[in-house]
Design a protein around this motif. Sequence first.
Motif, mmCIF file in Angstrom:
data_model
loop_
_atom_site.group_PDB
_atom_site.id
_atom_site.type_symbol
_atom_site.label_atom_id
_atom_site.label_comp_id
_atom_site.label_asym_id
_atom_site.label_seq_id
_atom_site.Cartn_x
_atom_site.Cartn_y
_atom_site.Cartn_z
ATOM 1 N N PHE A 191 0.029 -0.157 -9.442
ATOM 2 C CA PHE A 191 -0.580 -1.479 -9.315
ATOM 3 C C PHE A 191 -0.487 -2.219 -10.655
ATOM 4 O O PHE A 191 -0.179 -3.408 -10.726
ATOM 5 N N PHE A 225 -6.677 4.584 -4.405
ATOM 6 C CA PHE A 225 -5.923 3.348 -4.618
ATOM 7 C C PHE A 225 -6.006 2.878 -6.072
ATOM 8 O O PHE A 225 -5.035 2.381 -6.631
ATOM 9 N N THR A 250 2.333 1.811 -3.432
ATOM 10 C CA THR A 250 1.255 2.193 -4.337
ATOM 11 C C THR A 250 0.885 3.656 -4.163
ATOM 12 O O THR A 250 0.745 4.394 -5.133
ATOM 13 N N SER A 251 0.750 4.068 -2.908
ATOM 14 C CA SER A 251 0.304 5.451 -2.708
ATOM 15 C C SER A 251 1.383 6.449 -3.129
ATOM 16 O O SER A 251 1.070 7.547 -3.567
ATOM 17 N N PHE A 258 -6.836 1.541 2.483
ATOM 18 C CA PHE A 258 -7.118 2.915 2.015
ATOM 19 C C PHE A 258 -8.481 3.431 2.479
ATOM 20 O O PHE A 258 -8.560 4.547 3.000
ATOM 21 N N PRO A 315 0.814 -1.219 0.000
ATOM 22 C CA PRO A 315 0.000 0.000 0.000
ATOM 23 C C PRO A 315 0.851 1.274 0.000
ATOM 24 O O PRO A 315 0.526 2.262 -0.643
ATOM 25 N N GLY A 318 -5.220 -3.461 -0.072
ATOM 26 C CA GLY A 318 -5.401 -2.044 -0.433
ATOM 27 C C GLY A 318 -6.837 -1.595 -0.194
ATOM 28 O O GLY A 318 -7.083 -0.482 0.276
ATOM 29 N N SER A 354 -2.652 7.813 4.425
ATOM 30 C CA SER A 354 -1.769 6.654 4.519
ATOM 31 C C SER A 354 -0.306 7.084 4.502
ATOM 32 O O SER A 354 0.089 7.949 3.744
#
Length: 452
Positions: free
Chosen positions: A53, A210, A44-45, A277, A41, A273, A287
């Motif tokens: 992703f 996300f 990804t953020s 999120f 996560p 995720g 996050s």
Amino acid sequence: MSKLSKAKVQTAEPADGFSKSGFILSAIGSSVGLGNMWRFPYLTSGNGGAAFFLLFIICLLVIGLPLLLAELSIGRGGRGNAASSFQNLSGKKAWGLFGLISVFGSVIIMSFYGVVTGWTLYYTVRSFSGFLSRQTAYAETFRAFTGSGYGPVFWQLAAMALTCWVVARGISGGIEKFNKVLIPGLVVALLVLLVNGLTLSGAKEGIEYFLKPDFSKLTPESALLALGHAFFSLSLGMGTMVTYGAYVNKRQSLKTASFAVVGGDLLYALIAGLIIFPTSFTYGLQSEGGPGLVFIVLPAAFHAMPFGSVLGGLFFILLAIAALTSAVSMLEVPVAYAIEKWRWSRTKAAVLTTAVCVCLGIPAALSAEGPWKGYVWLGRTFFDWLDYSASNILLPFGGLLVTLFAGYVWKHAAEEAELRPLWGRIWRFVLRYLAPVVIVLIFLYSAGILKL
Ligand code: PFF
């Protein structure tokens, strides 16, 4: 004598091995771990949400899947440990010595992974004793726990003792049984938390964050991060899947198992995720990455949630299960090595390798946010050094070894993997050219030699 006839190709079935479902569950258990829950996560953020992703999915399918199949095939074809399987298939001692690198890698990773697994056990116990229902400064609580010295060491010992006990019981009676009980539990906990996450008021916002791709945030570095994460997440490059492959009988399809592991890992990352999120958005807790997200931000969110104590407890159980099922696969690598190499009993091998991991892990437990945090060498604490050297050096090196071995050295790799001619050629192309080039790029990048 030809090279091939010198090679010891062992076809016998292992004395203690996995059943079909046991193997797939254990391999999924190995891949799904702490890496999916807080690393994914966070990455990804920081890298454009869905765009990252997407890159991760591409890396999993194009590089991760072929490499996973190669590791499992080497294990089943060589019927040895993470080092001797290479030697058995090639007939060359040097390959066995190279394989030894992944045995070291798994000991090093186990040492600090055991520390974080201990944290998850501590949080599980605390959340069921009402910790999440009290108004607490969670950041301070986390630091007070990790900084106390004896606390993280005690919980690391507990995590390692549990891991050792499972591994000492063997494959069918220990690792397989453990995964067969825990993985369904993990799925139930995951689904309850998913339904909860999707019904929160900030769900839409969190999901958008996300899953809405922002390609402008992607950099060449994101691609390398996505690939490195695919490696870590699938437990590749550390001999784990080679070791597990040696316990698989010839009737099982390694292709099916590889697809199941990649699919399971991907699904778990997606669901993680979709839990994390919406939760952090609903409670206004943006996050952040690393230990902070899981051990500081989420307890605060669960505290504010109806039935937060139960849901939070469930979340930490989920995390602990994911961590423990990965930990047993890591410890099995040096244990299998010691049993074969020194003819130790399984119990002796499990206890002594655990002792080594604990000895290396204690300074790690004390230096990650602990009293030894101040001891920094070349910008890194002991904990950071273990993580850095294993994840960024030993792991890509181990992966490179596998691609070169299955791509160039072992001529019967595609037969063991039961690939049809066309797929066999594509697989070989990936192992010979695509994967090594990409791995070398990651290696140069993480060593700071290549700057993007
Ligand atoms: N795949 C595990 C995770 O994502 O947390 C980490 C891991 C497991 C790494 C087993 C290495 C290993 F041998």
